[in-house]
Design a protein around this motif. Structure first.
Motif, PDB file in Angstrom:
ATOM      1  N   LEU A 199       0.813  -1.215   0.000  1.00 22.54           N
ATOM      2  CA  LEU A 199       0.000   0.000   0.000  1.00 22.54           C
ATOM      3  C   LEU A 199       0.844   1.262   0.000  1.00 22.54           C
ATOM      4  O   LEU A 199       0.307   2.369  -0.077  1.00 22.54           O
ATOM      5  N   GLY A 200       2.157   1.103   0.103  1.00 25.07           N
ATOM      6  CA  GLY A 200       3.052   2.252   0.088  1.00 25.07           C
ATOM      7  C   GLY A 200       3.495   2.720   1.458  1.00 25.07           C
ATOM      8  O   GLY A 200       4.166   3.747   1.589  1.00 25.07           O
ATOM      9  N   VAL A 201       3.133   1.977   2.523  1.00 26.36           N
ATOM     10  CA  VAL A 201       3.525   2.334   3.892  1.00 26.36           C
ATOM     11  C   VAL A 201       4.755   1.502   4.249  1.00 26.36           C
ATOM     12  O   VAL A 201       4.652   0.327   4.598  1.00 26.36           O
ATOM     13  N   LYS A 202       5.938   2.111   4.165  1.00 25.10           N
ATOM     14  CA  LYS A 202       7.182   1.361   4.312  1.00 25.10           C
ATOM     15  C   LYS A 202       7.964   1.717   5.564  1.00 25.10           C
ATOM     16  O   LYS A 202       8.984   1.106   5.856  1.00 25.10           O
ATOM     17  N   GLU A 203       7.497   2.714   6.304  1.00 28.17           N
ATOM     18  CA  GLU A 203       8.198   3.145   7.512  1.00 28.17           C
ATOM     19  C   GLU A 203       7.269   3.025   8.716  1.00 28.17           C
ATOM     20  O   GLU A 203       6.056   3.092   8.591  1.00 28.17           O
ATOM     21  N   GLY A 204       7.873   2.878   9.907  1.00 28.98           N
ATOM     22  CA  GLY A 204       7.092   2.877  11.132  1.00 28.98           C
ATOM     23  C   GLY A 204       7.016   1.517  11.791  1.00 28.98           C
ATOM     24  O   GLY A 204       7.393   0.488  11.226  1.00 28.98           O
ATOM     25  N   THR A 205       6.532   1.532  13.014  1.00 24.81           N
ATOM     26  CA  THR A 205       6.467   0.344  13.864  1.00 24.81           C
ATOM     27  C   THR A 205       5.039  -0.176  13.957  1.00 24.81           C
ATOM     28  O   THR A 205       4.095   0.592  14.142  1.00 24.81           O
ATOM     29  N   MET A 206       4.898  -1.494  13.853  1.00 23.60           N
ATOM     30  CA  MET A 206       3.603  -2.117  14.076  1.00 23.60           C
ATOM     31  C   MET A 206       3.514  -2.521  15.549  1.00 23.60           C
ATOM     32  O   MET A 206       4.476  -3.044  16.121  1.00 23.60           O
ATOM     33  N   ALA A 207       2.360  -2.272  16.150  1.00 24.83           N
ATOM     34  CA  ALA A 207       2.132  -2.668  17.533  1.00 24.83           C
ATOM     35  C   ALA A 207       1.194  -3.866  17.577  1.00 24.83           C
ATOM     36  O   ALA A 207       0.224  -3.929  16.822  1.00 24.83           O
ATOM     37  N   ILE A 233       6.779 -11.919  19.330  1.00 25.46           N
ATOM     38  CA  ILE A 233       7.393 -10.615  19.075  1.00 25.46           C
ATOM     39  C   ILE A 233       8.906 -10.701  19.150  1.00 25.46           C
ATOM     40  O   ILE A 233       9.629 -10.097  18.343  1.00 25.46           O
ATOM     41  N   GLU A 234       9.417 -11.463  20.090  1.00 22.42           N
ATOM     42  CA  GLU A 234      10.871 -11.634  20.194  1.00 22.42           C
ATOM     43  C   GLU A 234      11.441 -12.288  18.936  1.00 22.42           C
ATOM     44  O   GLU A 234      12.496 -11.891  18.435  1.00 22.42           O
ATOM     45  N   GLU A 235      10.736 -13.278  18.412  1.00 22.95           N
ATOM     46  CA  GLU A 235      11.185 -13.945  17.191  1.00 22.95           C
ATOM     47  C   GLU A 235      11.159 -12.979  16.000  1.00 22.95           C
ATOM     48  O   GLU A 235      12.092 -12.949  15.186  1.00 22.95           O
ATOM     49  N   LEU A 236      10.105 -12.193  15.910  1.00 22.37           N
ATOM     50  CA  LEU A 236       9.983 -11.233  14.817  1.00 22.37           C
ATOM     51  C   LEU A 236      11.081 -10.177  14.877  1.00 22.37           C
ATOM     52  O   LEU A 236      11.680  -9.822  13.846  1.00 22.37           O
ATOM     53  N   LYS A 237      11.356  -9.667  16.069  1.00 22.92           N
ATOM     54  CA  LYS A 237      12.429  -8.679  16.211  1.00 22.92           C
ATOM     55  C   LYS A 237      13.778  -9.265  15.819  1.00 22.92           C
ATOM     56  O   LYS A 237      14.598  -8.595  15.173  1.00 22.92           O
ATOM     57  N   GLU A 239      14.301 -11.352  13.624  1.00 22.33           N
ATOM     58  CA  GLU A 239      14.340 -11.452  12.163  1.00 22.33           C
ATOM     59  C   GLU A 239      14.347 -10.084  11.491  1.00 22.33           C
ATOM     60  O   GLU A 239      14.348  -9.994  10.264  1.00 22.33           O
ATOM     61  N   GLY A 240      14.317  -9.018  12.301  1.00 24.67           N
ATOM     62  CA  GLY A 240      14.426  -7.679  11.739  1.00 24.67           C
ATOM     63  C   GLY A 240      13.124  -6.931  11.536  1.00 24.67           C
ATOM     64  O   GLY A 240      13.120  -5.837  10.951  1.00 24.67           O
ATOM     65  N   TYR A 241      12.025  -7.473  12.033  1.00 25.04           N
ATOM     66  CA  TYR A 241      10.734  -6.787  11.874  1.00 25.04           C
ATOM     67  C   TYR A 241      10.580  -5.691  12.929  1.00 25.04           C
ATOM     68  O   TYR A 241      10.936  -5.882  14.093  1.00 25.04           O
ATOM     69  N   ASP A 242      10.054  -4.558  12.505  1.00 24.16           N
ATOM     70  CA  ASP A 242       9.854  -3.409  13.383  1.00 24.16           C
ATOM     71  C   ASP A 242       8.486  -3.550  14.047  1.00 24.16           C
ATOM     72  O   ASP A 242       7.463  -3.093  13.537  1.00 24.16           O
ATOM     73  N   VAL A 243       8.457  -4.219  15.192  1.00 23.02           N
ATOM     74  CA  VAL A 243       7.209  -4.535  15.865  1.00 23.02           C
ATOM     75  C   VAL A 243       7.404  -4.410  17.373  1.00 23.02           C
ATOM     76  O   VAL A 243       8.489  -4.687  17.892  1.00 23.02           O
ATOM     77  N   GLU A 244       6.366  -3.958  18.068  1.00 18.20           N
ATOM     78  CA  GLU A 244       6.414  -3.832  19.522  1.00 18.20           C
ATOM     79  C   GLU A 244       5.163  -4.453  20.130  1.00 18.20           C
ATOM     80  O   GLU A 244       4.121  -4.545  19.489  1.00 18.20           O
ATOM     81  N   GLY A 245       5.288  -4.850  21.400  1.00 13.81           N
ATOM     82  CA  GLY A 245       4.113  -5.350  22.105  1.00 13.81           C
ATOM     83  C   GLY A 245       4.455  -6.477  23.062  1.00 13.81           C
ATOM     84  O   GLY A 245       5.622  -6.853  23.199  1.00 13.81           O
ATOM     85  N   PRO A 246       3.448  -6.997  23.710  1.00 11.68           N
ATOM     86  CA  PRO A 246       2.066  -6.536  23.628  1.00 11.68           C
ATOM     87  C   PRO A 246       1.881  -5.175  24.314  1.00 11.68           C
ATOM     88  O   PRO A 246       2.405  -4.948  25.396  1.00 11.68           O
TER      89      PRO A 246
END
Length: 334
Positions: A199-207, A233-237, A239-246
């Motif tokens: 969709l063109g959203v390439k920056e920022g963190t997913m919660a 979330i630990e596994e995703l981080k 692997e380099g994914y920009d994600v936070e939570g819960p």
């Protein structure tokens, strides 16, 4: 400058879909944003135009969207001529309406898959009418998934800058709890991230929203966070994914609306629906992602109680078309 071309199936003919489709066609906001073509039955749309009192709106039927006359005051449409207004009563469940609604959707999907339109913006359908019409799908998402060959499409809500994805949708709360699993969360965050990029959203963190009060307080109020969500979330981080939570569900949606997160992964249907619709009910738009075509939708029902009165608001329909037009250029259409 060319505008994206958006197909709009009129939904359940007994509901407000035809009326809001007609009102949108008469809107300068839509004319400015997109080339807008309705898929339905001309007789039904003629009645809808009369109901809303838009006598100056001219219906222009074409077989090819490329032949449309996309100027103000013209409602371009593809006429399937599949249901006479005399065959059903406005405001009531009817299997013929469910079947017709499915046919409008299928034609719209075919147009998008063939590249004749850039996206589809849907109006409401009725689950009971679908069933009565022997259409064996529970809703739009399942229909679009089947017609595009997409397994488990993603649903995203967007309103006023808030984007919400859903880990689970139309299941009971009891069933939902059984679906809160590490592997499922990992898979969804990856797919949602890819959908945002598309969709063109390439920056920022997913919660990722918390499930239990205070995200479980390290097991005091529930074990799902500690045993499933945090490990995901630990596994995703790693692997380099920009994600936070819960992140606690009582604050995460507000924080995302304020710009701290580019999106939120809601864990169940009402958790995200309540947040988005409270922020702006009429401009909460559903975007179906992860398919070879783009689909947006109003997020309200057929409103049988006011269908036929001309009272239905077109705000959500207009917003759905505008969101589709905005994202359309980033979507791959074969």
């Amino acid at each position: 400058m060319s505008r994206p071309r958006i197909a709009v199936p009129i939904g359940d003919p007994a509901g407000i879909g035809p009326e809001i489709a007609a009102k949108a066609a008469a809107s300068e906001e839509v004319t400015d944003a997109a080339e807008y073509i309705v898929v339905g039955d001309k007789r039904i749309m003629e009645r809808a135009v009369r109901i809303i009192g838009a006598e100056n709106l001219k219906i222009h039927c074409v077989a090819d969207p490329g032949k449309g006359d996309y100027r103000p005051g013209i409602l371009n449409m593809i006429d399937l001529a599949n249901l006479s207004p005399q065959e059903y009563e406005i405001g009531t469940v009817n299997g013929k309406c469910g079947r017709a609604a499915y046919e409008y959707i299928k034609t719209s999907v075919d147009l998008a898959m063939s590249g004749q339109v850039d996206a589809v913006a849907t109006t409401p359908i009725n689950k009971e009418a679908l069933k009565a019409g022997n259409v064996n799908y529970i809703g739009h998402t399942e229909i679009f998934g089947a017609l595009t060959g997409t397994q488990d499409p993603l649903t995203m809500f967007e309103t006023r800058g808030l984007r919400v994805f859903f880990l689970t949708r139309h299941v009971s709360l009891r069933e939902m709890l059984d679906l809160i699993k590490k592997d499922r969360i990992v898979d969804y965050v990856k797919r949602c991230t890819e959908a945002l990029r598309q969709l063109g959203v390439k920056e920022g963190t997913m919660a990722v929203a918390g499930l239990n009060p205070h995200s479980g307080e390290h097991g005091l109020f529930g074990w799902e966070e500690e045993e499933e969500i945090v490990p995901a979330i630990e596994e995703l981080k790693a692997e380099g994914y920009d994600v936070e939570g819960p992140v606690g569900a009582d604050s995460v949606f507000h924080q995302a609306a304020e710009g701290k997160y580019n999106s939120v992964l809601s864990l169940y249907h009402d958790q995200g629906h309540i947040a988005a619709k409270t922020l702006d009910f009429h401009r909460t738009i559903a975007v179906t992602c992860g398919m070879p075509i783009l689909r947006t939708s109003v997020d309200h029902g057929t409103a049988f109680d006011i269908a036929g009165t001309g009272k239905a608001s077109e705000v959500s329909m207009i917003e759905a078309i505008k969101v589709a037009a905005r994202y359309a250029s980033n979507i791959y259409c074969p």
